[in-house]
Design a protein around this motif. Structure first.
Motif, PDB file in Angstrom:
ATOM      1  N   MET A   1     -63.144 -41.602 110.336  1.00 25.82           N
ATOM      2  CA  MET A   1     -63.043 -43.077 111.194  1.00 25.82           C
ATOM      3  C   MET A   1     -63.210 -44.182 110.001  1.00 25.82           C
ATOM      4  SD  MET A   1     -65.110 -44.209 114.202  1.00 25.82           S
ATOM      5  CE  MET A   1     -66.345 -45.199 113.769  1.00 25.82           C
ATOM      6  N   ALA A   2     -64.174 -43.708 108.983  1.00 23.82           N
ATOM      7  CA  ALA A   2     -64.453 -44.684 108.055  1.00 23.82           C
ATOM      8  C   ALA A   2     -63.240 -45.115 107.238  1.00 23.82           C
ATOM      9  CB  ALA A   2     -65.675 -44.267 107.194  1.00 23.82           C
ATOM     10  N   LEU A   3     -62.530 -43.981 106.947  1.00 20.42           N
ATOM     11  CA  LEU A   3     -61.177 -44.204 106.260  1.00 20.42           C
ATOM     12  C   LEU A   3     -60.226 -45.167 107.036  1.00 20.42           C
ATOM     13  CD1 LEU A   3     -59.990 -42.998 103.521  1.00 20.42           C
ATOM     14  CD2 LEU A   3     -58.600 -41.449 105.017  1.00 20.42           C
ATOM     15  N   GLY A   4     -60.205 -44.854 108.337  1.00 21.82           N
ATOM     16  CA  GLY A   4     -59.402 -45.601 109.227  1.00 21.82           C
ATOM     17  C   GLY A   4     -59.714 -47.280 109.048  1.00 21.82           C
ATOM     18  N   VAL A   5     -60.990 -47.188 109.287  1.00 19.83           N
ATOM     19  CA  VAL A   5     -61.347 -48.688 109.144  1.00 19.83           C
ATOM     20  C   VAL A   5     -61.093 -49.403 107.939  1.00 19.83           C
ATOM     21  CG1 VAL A   5     -63.656 -50.147 109.236  1.00 19.83           C
ATOM     22  CG2 VAL A   5     -63.391 -48.483 110.950  1.00 19.83           C
ATOM     23  N   GLY A   6     -61.512 -48.493 106.904  1.00 21.92           N
ATOM     24  CA  GLY A   6     -61.204 -48.942 105.518  1.00 21.92           C
ATOM     25  C   GLY A   6     -59.786 -49.572 105.201  1.00 21.92           C
ATOM     26  N   LEU A   7     -58.860 -48.821 105.604  1.00 19.47           N
ATOM     27  CA  LEU A   7     -57.544 -48.909 105.519  1.00 19.47           C
ATOM     28  C   LEU A   7     -57.012 -50.078 106.283  1.00 19.47           C
ATOM     29  CD1 LEU A   7     -55.805 -45.361 105.374  1.00 19.47           C
ATOM     30  CD2 LEU A   7     -55.676 -47.115 103.744  1.00 19.47           C
ATOM     31  N   THR A   8     -57.759 -50.426 107.430  1.00 23.01           N
ATOM     32  CA  THR A   8     -57.322 -51.586 108.229  1.00 23.01           C
ATOM     33  C   THR A   8     -57.599 -52.711 107.639  1.00 23.01           C
ATOM     34  OG1 THR A   8     -57.610 -50.155 110.250  1.00 23.01           O
ATOM     35  CG2 THR A   8     -57.219 -52.616 110.648  1.00 23.01           C
ATOM     36  N   ALA A   9     -58.846 -52.594 107.243  1.00 23.66           N
ATOM     37  CA  ALA A   9     -59.588 -53.831 106.361  1.00 23.66           C
ATOM     38  C   ALA A   9     -58.459 -54.158 105.239  1.00 23.66           C
ATOM     39  CB  ALA A   9     -60.980 -53.617 105.892  1.00 23.66           C
ATOM     40  N   LEU A  10     -58.129 -53.185 104.498  1.00 29.42           N
ATOM     41  CA  LEU A  10     -57.361 -53.261 103.324  1.00 29.42           C
ATOM     42  C   LEU A  10     -55.997 -53.815 103.461  1.00 29.42           C
ATOM     43  CD1 LEU A  10     -58.257 -52.231 100.431  1.00 29.42           C
ATOM     44  CD2 LEU A  10     -56.498 -50.696 100.571  1.00 29.42           C
ATOM     45  N   ARG A  11     -55.256 -53.426 104.648  1.00 33.33           N
ATOM     46  CA  ARG A  11     -54.009 -53.985 105.118  1.00 33.33           C
ATOM     47  C   ARG A  11     -54.139 -55.500 105.446  1.00 33.33           C
ATOM     48  NH1 ARG A  11     -52.029 -51.828 110.161  1.00 33.33           N
ATOM     49  NH2 ARG A  11     -52.847 -49.610 109.282  1.00 33.33           N
ATOM     50  N   GLN A  12     -55.182 -55.728 106.282  1.00 36.78           N
ATOM     51  CA  GLN A  12     -55.600 -57.307 106.726  1.00 36.78           C
ATOM     52  C   GLN A  12     -55.971 -57.802 105.330  1.00 36.78           C
ATOM     53  OE1 GLN A  12     -58.455 -57.200 109.979  1.00 36.78           O
ATOM     54  NE2 GLN A  12     -56.880 -57.141 111.443  1.00 36.78           N
ATOM     55  N   ALA A  14     -54.770 -57.570 102.483  1.00 39.31           N
ATOM     56  CA  ALA A  14     -53.433 -57.649 101.967  1.00 39.31           C
ATOM     57  C   ALA A  14     -52.512 -58.653 102.456  1.00 39.31           C
ATOM     58  CB  ALA A  14     -52.600 -56.447 101.810  1.00 39.31           C
ATOM     59  N   VAL A  15     -52.654 -58.708 103.979  1.00 35.60           N
ATOM     60  CA  VAL A  15     -51.716 -59.846 104.498  1.00 35.60           C
ATOM     61  C   VAL A  15     -52.457 -61.170 104.139  1.00 35.60           C
ATOM     62  CG1 VAL A  15     -51.255 -60.661 106.862  1.00 35.60           C
ATOM     63  CG2 VAL A  15     -50.938 -58.309 106.477  1.00 35.60           C
ATOM     64  N   LEU A  16     -53.804 -61.282 104.331  1.00 35.25           N
ATOM     65  CA  LEU A  16     -54.338 -62.728 104.235  1.00 35.25           C
ATOM     66  C   LEU A  16     -54.291 -63.093 102.792  1.00 35.25           C
ATOM     67  CD1 LEU A  16     -57.675 -62.292 105.872  1.00 35.25           C
ATOM     68  CD2 LEU A  16     -55.808 -63.885 106.406  1.00 35.25           C
ATOM     69  N   GLY A  17     -54.196 -62.030 101.582  1.00 35.47           N
ATOM     70  CA  GLY A  17     -53.918 -62.247 100.316  1.00 35.47           C
ATOM     71  C   GLY A  17     -52.462 -62.826 100.127  1.00 35.47           C
ATOM     72  N   THR A  18     -51.685 -62.208 100.898  1.00 32.36           N
ATOM     73  CA  THR A  18     -50.109 -62.743 100.517  1.00 32.36           C
ATOM     74  C   THR A  18     -50.112 -64.039 101.099  1.00 32.36           C
ATOM     75  OG1 THR A  18     -49.574 -60.605 101.528  1.00 32.36           O
ATOM     76  CG2 THR A  18     -47.879 -61.676 100.585  1.00 32.36           C
ATOM     77  N   THR A  19     -50.595 -64.228 102.203  1.00 33.91           N
ATOM     78  CA  THR A  19     -50.658 -65.784 102.756  1.00 33.91           C
ATOM     79  C   THR A  19     -51.133 -66.665 101.799  1.00 33.91           C
ATOM     80  OG1 THR A  19     -50.917 -64.546 104.897  1.00 33.91           O
ATOM     81  CG2 THR A  19     -50.670 -66.891 104.847  1.00 33.91           C
ATOM     82  N   ALA A  20     -52.245 -66.222 101.376  1.00 35.19           N
ATOM     83  CA  ALA A  20     -53.242 -67.382 100.643  1.00 35.19           C
ATOM     84  C   ALA A  20     -52.236 -67.689  99.253  1.00 35.19           C
ATOM     85  CB  ALA A  20     -54.268 -66.747 100.281  1.00 35.19           C
ATOM     86  N   LEU A  21     -51.531 -66.408  98.720  1.00 32.47           N
ATOM     87  CA  LEU A  21     -50.872 -66.430  97.597  1.00 32.47           C
ATOM     88  C   LEU A  21     -49.430 -67.524  97.702  1.00 32.47           C
ATOM     89  CD1 LEU A  21     -51.628 -65.259  94.903  1.00 32.47           C
ATOM     90  CD2 LEU A  21     -49.876 -63.559  95.335  1.00 32.47           C
ATOM     91  N   ARG A  22     -48.981 -67.128  98.754  1.00 28.78           N
ATOM     92  CA  ARG A  22     -47.780 -67.753  99.312  1.00 28.78           C
ATOM     93  C   ARG A  22     -47.978 -69.266  99.165  1.00 28.78           C
ATOM     94  NH1 ARG A  22     -42.865 -66.511 102.145  1.00 28.78           N
ATOM     95  NH2 ARG A  22     -42.709 -68.346 103.110  1.00 28.78           N
ATOM     96  N   ARG A  23     -49.231 -69.505  99.955  1.00 29.53           N
ATOM     97  CA  ARG A  23     -49.677 -71.128 100.160  1.00 29.53           C
ATOM     98  C   ARG A  23     -49.808 -71.696  98.863  1.00 29.53           C
ATOM     99  NH1 ARG A  23     -53.561 -70.664 104.815  1.00 29.53           N
ATOM    100  NH2 ARG A  23     -51.976 -70.518 106.516  1.00 29.53           N
TER     101      ARG A  23
END
Ligand code: ADP
Length: 426
Positions: A1-12, A14-23
């Motif tokens: 479960m911890a791994l799952g949460v970790g991965l989701t957080a990582l994915r999110q 990454a998405v936020l990071g790309t958006t910020a980078l794009r901006r």
């Protein structure tokens, strides 16, 4: 479960990071189709692809065609004599495209809003969004001014005719070659009277403003068909570097409110031209050729004529073949300031037109100057004689005769073209 949460957080993350980078790294410019630069930009893009008439070769080398989404824009020009011509332009269709401009890559996203339409005009909203790296954002103004220059270059020295598209004016067909004003031969004095009136008007903007008088002028040219009314107005517009906004009052779907809007939003430096204004309102109800009654009313038209905000320039030209059918309310000063009769050929006009056609010397017309002089005098006498018998010939008919024949044939056959006219004599 911890791994799952970790991965989701990582994915999110990454998405936020790309958006910020794009901006941070990217910059976008949005142009919508209410703005003039929209058309300029699409035309500029089409131009980058080379002339479509040159075929696929040019297209293959185009920098943006890799997108595979093209739209075709066709401009059809219908001329008065019934002939028409069409020009195709391949522009970027809705979707994503990539162009390389001065070494910088740009994404061009063209979107169409299908759910809502522009009020009244019924045209869907569209936007193009250009996205590029922040460091290249200084290229946007360059690109836009290049696009504007390209659009202006196409129109330089040309006459642009606009027609109504819903509540908007849009250029109709390709810009036309200007017609020299001397090529329209009117009765001596008529052209000069109109020209000097309009020039005086154009110099007196401040005079009107100081007195709070609406800055507008109306002209009515009346007379039989083929006497040069439309040609003169177009030539005059060209000589003053004005455009023409052609208003067709019998157009389907045109209603009082749209007309009002159109007349209060005429593009700068344009004449409004209402042709055959008698046909539109001879019975105060407006009927098109196929019997369709449009919802422009006579009072709505008068309102639209009067309703322009003071300070804004508005020059309107109306033509009619039947001035006697016009409602007096339309021709009162303020709506029509100058009214001129443009009649069938007078002896003098016929002579001048003849000399314009054949007077180029032996080289072009195969006729000596002396002979031109002699025949043109004969023609002048013929027109004079026929007029005594109540018979006239239009300038358009003379033009047709001169185009088809040489000088001797023209003079020999011209009498056949005169017709009896009941219209007011000169
Ligand atoms: P109108 O608007 O009076 O019906 P147009 O301006 O449409 O007439 O003229 C029709 C054709 O006849 C045009 O091709 C024009 O060149 C020619 N024409 C008519 N009158 C004249 C004129 N006064 N001088 C030169 N050409 C003329």
């Amino acid at each position: 479960m911890a791994l799952g949460v970790g991965l989701t957080a990582l994915r999110q993350g990454a998405v936020l990071g790309t958006t910020a980078l794009r901006r941070r790294l990217l910059v976008s410019l949005e142009i919508n189709n209410k703005d003039k630069s929209y058309e300029w930009f699409l035309a500029w893009m089409a131009h980058q692809a080379g002339e479509p008439s040159k075929g696929n070769v040019a297209l293959r080398s185009a920098p943006w065609v890799r997108s595979h989404q093209l739209s075709v824009e066709t401009t059809v020009e219908q001329r008065k004599n019934g002939s028409s011509s069409a020009a195709f332009k391949l522009v970027a269709g809705p979707g994503n495209h990539y162009i390389n401009y001065k070494g910088a890559w740009m994404q061009v996203k063209r979107e169409r809003e299908t759910r809502s339409m522009q009020l009244m005009s019924g045209v869907p909203w569209e936007t193009v969004t250009l996205t590029t790296l922040s460091r290249d954002q200084n290229l946007f103004p360059q690109l836009l001014s290049e696009a504007r220059e390209l659009a202006m270059r196409g129109q330089e020295g040309k006459l642009v005719i606009h027609t109504a598209w819903g509540i908007e004016w849009r250029p109709f067909g390709q810009p036309r070659q200007k017609r020299p004003i001397q090529s329209v031969v009117l009765e001596p004095g008529v052209a000069q009277r109109i020209e000097s009136d309009i020039k005086t008007f154009l110099e007196r903007r401040q005079w009107y403003a100081d007195r709070g008088i609406p800055y507008r002028r109306g002209y009515l040219l009346h007379g039989p068909p083929g006497s040069g009314k439309t040609s003169f107005i177009q030539a005059l517009a060209g000589s003053l570097s004005y455009d023409i906004c052609l208003l067709n009052l019998s157009e389907r779907g045109l209603a009082d409110d749209k007309l009002f809007h159109l007349l209060s939003n005429v593009p700068e430096r344009s004449f409004v031209l209402v042709e055959d204004v008698d046909a539109a309102f001879n019975k105060r109800v407006q009927t098109s050729e196929d019997g369709y009654q449009s919802s422009v009313t006579f009072s709505g038209f008068l309102n639209a004529l009067d309703g322009v905000a003071s300070g804004e320039e508005r020059i309107i030209f109306m033509t009619t073949n039947h001035v006697e059918k016009l409602d007096p309310a339309l021709i009162r000063p303020g709506r029509v300031d100058i009214s001129e009769l443009i009649n069938d050929a007078s002896p003098k006009q016929a002579r001048i037109l003849f000399e314009r056609f054949y007077g180029e010397g032996e080289r072009v017309a195969g006729i000596s100057n002396k002979e031109v002089e002699k025949i043109s005098e004969q023609l002048e006498n013929i027109v004079h004689d026929e007029m005594q018998n109540g018979r006239r010939i239009s300038m358009a008919a003379l033009q047709g005769l001169f185009i088809r024949n040489n000088a001797q044939e023209a003079i020999a056959t011209c009498r056949d073209l005169f017709t009896t006219r009941t219209i007011a004599p000169l």
